[in-house]
Enzyme design. Structure first.
Site, short mmCIF file in Angstrom:
data_model
loop_
_atom_site.label_atom_id
_atom_site.label_comp_id
_atom_site.label_asym_id
_atom_site.label_seq_id
_atom_site.Cartn_x
_atom_site.Cartn_y
_atom_site.Cartn_z
N GLU A 136 1.13 -1.12 0.06
CA GLU A 136 0.10 0.02 0.15
C GLU A 136 0.86 1.30 0.22
O GLU A 136 1.85 1.33 0.57
CB GLU A 136 -1.04 0.00 1.24
N MET A 271 0.17 -2.59 8.78
CA MET A 271 -0.36 -2.67 7.62
C MET A 271 -1.24 -3.70 7.41
O MET A 271 -0.82 -5.00 7.78
CB MET A 271 0.88 -2.81 6.48
N GLU A 272 -2.49 -3.66 6.75
CA GLU A 272 -3.71 -4.69 7.20
C GLU A 272 -3.62 -5.88 6.01
O GLU A 272 -4.79 -6.40 5.82
CB GLU A 272 -5.11 -3.79 7.19
N ASN A 273 -2.66 -6.05 5.36
CA ASN A 273 -2.43 -7.30 4.38
C ASN A 273 -3.67 -8.38 4.73
O ASN A 273 -3.36 -8.81 5.83
CB ASN A 273 -1.25 -7.83 4.13
N GLU A 306 -5.99 -2.66 12.40
CA GLU A 306 -5.74 -3.42 11.26
C GLU A 306 -6.86 -4.66 11.29
O GLU A 306 -6.90 -4.86 9.83
CB GLU A 306 -4.35 -3.96 11.43
N HIS A 309 -9.85 -3.50 9.25
CA HIS A 309 -9.69 -3.38 7.68
C HIS A 309 -10.01 -4.87 7.22
O HIS A 309 -10.23 -4.87 5.76
CB HIS A 309 -8.17 -3.29 7.51
#
Ligand code: BES
Ligand code: ZN
Length: 874
Positions: A136, A271-273, A306, A309
């Site tokens: 992102e 980061m919400e991968n 996260e 998300h």
């Protein structure tokens, strides 16, 4: 041009005549050489006649001779670096329908914390590399050629070839792995439809702990080898959050597993991968003995954010970056909901006003931007991950929820998630669902908040039995814009039970107090008060006339108000002072009304206002600045004495936070007693790192105290801190020390700390700790340092957020027009889109301070008031 690849240059978005359906990706990272190679087979749907395929690629070398679409080889292959696109031209038009595009490519595992990058860690005393992704906003294209926009959702099947002894994770569970000598091939399940920016890969040595949700989803936390005990807290919060969101959104967690992993070098906080959430270590790991209460809270909020998300963002994704706030604003808002329910004793919704405050502060700049912001070029995306998308976004959601009611709101959100699952949505789509579910004019109301920048200040004036209201845009530079808002207003009079709710739609309006508070208005005496914007659910400020302001000041003193309202009053008053709409003198009087306050949530705002006042008075009224410091110290001292230095048995989380907050503030204000005690305890701690005299909550204050004694000729304190920094492997402790070193009043030491940041001893991810810590005395040398190191900074921290942070932290503390002019001149030839907004905002802040200073200098009663308040008994 019409038939050449050139036609695709300079566009903000990819053409849609061909879209990806499924990616089959093989990646082979070489951790020693820091390179990777890969091949992609992408099933593509061609929907309109075209001779071209256009997709994104950046810093990749794509082997042109390997490209095939079905069995067609392209006749031209062009990579436009600036637009980050790869254009393939074929001899003939491609058949409409599905075809498979294949190609091979290679790239570098960079050290810029974006795309496919390497991070370093120590294992058994040896330095090792791990391979990590951060895609992102638009960096998947640095790992494989792809349609790298959130609306091109596709299914992904990944295969990795990695050293056999390493752990290799991706979004989906492993189907099988086959070992062949030193390498293994790991095959992952195919993902559901998802956007490229949510793909993740991590390859390295890790241990994990595991738990599962009520529904049976396996949740794991991966840490460096031997550190899993520090993952327990996050694992627990993670499992509870998933259970909660499943109910709240009335939709199960969409993937078969969830992994959360700590990465030593990480640009953002987390980061919400999808299914593989990555964190910087300090945002995931918690150790009761090493972490502070505020670290604990940060971990909880980050995990909750996260994981939110996974629904809001991953399952339902914004259609384009203009709607980024749908991701970030919602995740931020809902994370408070989750944490409030898991830790009710943290008073989390009151703490939410920290978010509202930063949103209001940024959005009072003329150089702010609307929540929904036009994105013309990929280089502009990074800059919108700011307080507007996050904090204003979250705050206007809270405002809407409070207007519509919690239950109706939740039901509508759940329908929205169902309706747009596995697909994309725009802001209007959400409004439409909310309107449908509630029958309220959500779109008209909310458009005024998301499509216009800024927010109003409501001028409130009592005229007989009427409360006259007028809205105008609030700007910190004292000017006012033409915009108007539909403002959900609430007011109460003398008691929270006597209240009224309405929409202010016009420039001015009037409410008849006696319609809802007849007896209060009839005999309004000493204890009469009216508070607008109850509990600060609205994203606006209020300026009361003198009578109303006096009533509220009295209500603060006599503790008639909710914590949230106490916060709102002091925050609004501070903002109005900065904008020269109210005197500093009257702000100080108001602050004085808070001197018996003992609640963390309120005092955290009072303290931040005090530090702002201290900073401006140093430049505005140097002669009076010592006395103002004494006054501010006096304001905080009662509460500080109550919490003391030593934690009480079984004390609350918030008291632990309060201790840390007040000790730090008193040190910053130069309170000798606190400084000396900090230094005393530091010396004991140096001898015995396990000493209970300096628990993690108090360390930052002690470190700052020590740095006040340091100078080039007497640097023992600096060296002692650096020694601790070098000995600890713990990220939160490192961050406390990095933030303390540049707080020194000696300029040479500040430069030394800034230079330390450029060495291998400080990870690039930690630059913000150092920058944020620079003392007021150090601002000139920091600026000189930035000019000297600018090229290096730009090269080492190239992404928008990172370079913006340098500009913002170093430029904003200045307070004169001359300095603003000097900074502008330096950047005139150097400015780039990635930090242009940050620069303009920083310069605006400088000019706002300059204007405020001029106005303070003209205040006739300031000195007298300060002295009066100083003499007043506590
Ligand atoms: N999606 C972001 C991470 C991100 C930020 C990616 C900027 C690219 C650019 C993530 O969900 C996030 O918002 N992280 C926050 C943490 C949070 C608790 C607000 C962060 O990194 O600070
Ligand atoms: Zn987020």
């Amino acid at each position: 041009m019409a038939d050449s690849p050139e036609q695709f240059r300079g566009k903000s978005r990819l053409p849609r005549f061909a879209e990806p359906l499924r990616y089959d990706l093989l990646l082979r990272p070489d951790l020693a050489a820091c390179t990777f190679s890969g091949s992609a087979a992408v099933a593509v749907a061609v929907s309109a006649p075209t001779r071209f395929l256009v997709l994104n690629a950046a810093e990749l070398s794509v082997d042109g001779s390997s490209i095939r679409f079905q069995d067609l080889a392209p006749t031209e292959v062009v990579q436009f670096e600036e637009d980050e696109i790869l254009v393939m031209g074929f001899q003939q038009e491609l058949p409409v329908g599905e075809g498979v595009l294949t190609m091979n490519f290679t790239g570098t595992l960079n050290d810029q914390m974006r795309g496919f990058y390497r991070s370093k860690y120590e294992y058994k005393g040896e330095s090792k590399n791990m391979a990590v992704t951060q895609f992102e906003a638009a960096d998947a294209r640095r790992c494989f050629p792809c349609w790298d926009e959130p609306a091109f959702k596709a299914k992904f099947k990944l295969t990795l070839q990695v050293p056999s002894e390493l752990v290799a994770l991706s979004n989906m569970p492993v189907v099988k792995d086959t070992v062949h000598g030193p390498l293994k091939t790991v095959y992952y399940e195919e993902s559901p439809l998802m956007s490229t920016y949510l793909i993740a890969i991590v390859v390295g040595l890790f241990d994990y702990i595991e738990s599962s949700t009520l529904e049976g989803t396996k949740v794991r936390v991966y840490t460096q080898v031997g550190m899993t005990s520090q993952g327990k807290f996050a694992l627990d919060v993670g499992v509870k959050s998933l259970d909660l969101y499943k109910d709240y959104f009335a939709t199960p967690y969409p993937l078969p597993k969830l992994d959360m992993i700590a990465i030593p070098d990480f640009a953002a906080g987390a980061m919400e991968n999808y299914g593989l959430v990555t964190y910087r270590e300090s945002a995931l790991l918690y150790d009761e003995k090493l972490s502070s209460a505020s670290n604990k809270q940060q971990v909880a909020i980050t995990v909750a954010h996260e994981l939110a998300h996974q629904w809001f963002g991953n399952l339902v994704t914004m259609e384009w970056w203009t709607h980024l706030w749908l991701n970030e604003g919602f995740a931020s808002w809902v994370s408070y909901l989750a944490v409030e329910s898991i830790f009710p004793e943290w008073n989390n919704w009151t703490q939410f006003l920290d978010e509202t405050t930063s949103g209001l502060r940024l959005d009072a700049l003329a150089e702010s931007h609307p929540i929904e912001v036009k994105v013309n070029h990929v280089s502009e995306i990074g800059a919108i991950f700011d307080s507007i998308s996050y904090d204003k976004g979250a705050s206007v959601i809270r405002m809407l929820q409070s207007y519509l009611g919690a239950e109706r709101f939740q039901k509508a959100l759940a329908s929205y998630i169902k309706k747009y699952a596995y697909s994309n949505a725009k802001t209007e789509d959400l409004w439409a669902v909310l309107e449908e579910e509630t029958g309220e004019p959500v779109k008209d109301l909310m458009t005024t908040w998301t499509k216009q920048q800024g927010y109003p200040v409501i001028y409130a004036k009592l005229n007989g039995q009427d409360l006259e209201l007028e809205q105008a845009q609030f700007l910190s530079d004292g000017s006012s814009g033409p915009c108007m808002w539909i403002v959900p207003m609430t007011s109460c009079c003398g008691s929270y039970d006597v209240n009224k709710k309405f929409l202010l739609k016009d420039k001015t309006d009037k409410i008849h107090i006696k319609d809802f508070a007849a007896s209060q208005i009839a005999d309004r005496g000493q204890n009469f008060w009216i508070k607008l914007n109850i509990d600060q659910t609205g994203f606006y400020r209020v300026k009361y006339d003198d009578e109303l302001a006096a009533g509220l000041e009295n209500a603060v003193k006599t503790k008639k108000l909710s914590l949230m309202d106490m916060i709102g009053i002091v925050e609004d008053s501070y903002a109005l002072s900065v904008a020269c709409k109210q005197t500093l003198t009257s702000l100080l009087r108001l602050l004085n009304a808070y001197r018996h306050e003992s609640d963390y949530t309120v005092l955290s705002h009072v303290t931040s206002v005090c530090l702002g006042v201290d900073k401006i008075s140093a430049d505005a009224t140097p002669d009076l600045s010592r006395d103002i410091k004494q006054l501010l110290i006096k304001l905080l001292l009662l509460a500080a004495k109550r919490v003391g230095w030593d934690p009480k048995d079984g004390e609350s989380h918030l008291d632990a936070m309060l201790r840390s907050l007040l000790l730090i503030a008193l040190v910053k204000l130069g309170h000798d007693e606190t400084i000396n005690e900090g230094i005393r305890r530091f010396h004991i701690f140096l001898e015995d790192r396990k000493s209970s005299l300096l628990p993690p909550d108090n360390r930052k204050a002690a470190y700052l105290a020590v740095m006040r004694t340091v100078s080039t000729s007497s640097r023992a304190g600096y060296d002692a801190l650096l020694k601790i920094y070098r000995e600890t492997s713990e990220a939160q402790e490192k961050s406390r020390i990095l933030g303390s070193l540049p707080s020194c009043q000696d300029k040479d030491i500040v430069v030394e700390a800034l230079n330390l940041m450029l060495t291998d001893e400080v990870r690039n991810q930690d630059a913000h700790d150092v920058l944020r810590g620079v003392s007021l005395e150090g601002r000139e040398v920091a600026w000189a340092w930035l000019k000297e190191n600018w090229d290096h900074v730009l090269k080492t921290w190239p992404s928008s957020q990172l370079v913006s942070m340098f500009v913002n932290y170093i430029v904003s503390p200045f307070t004169s027009e001359e300095k603003a002019a000097e900074v502008s001149e330096f950047f005139a030839t150097r400015v780039k889109p990635s930090f242009e907004r940050a620069l303009k905002q920083s310069l605006e802040r400088v000019r706002i301070s300059a204007r405020w200073i001029k106005s303070i200098k003209r205040e006739p009663n300031l000195a007298r008031t300060v002295h009066q308040l100083l003499l007043q008994e506590v």
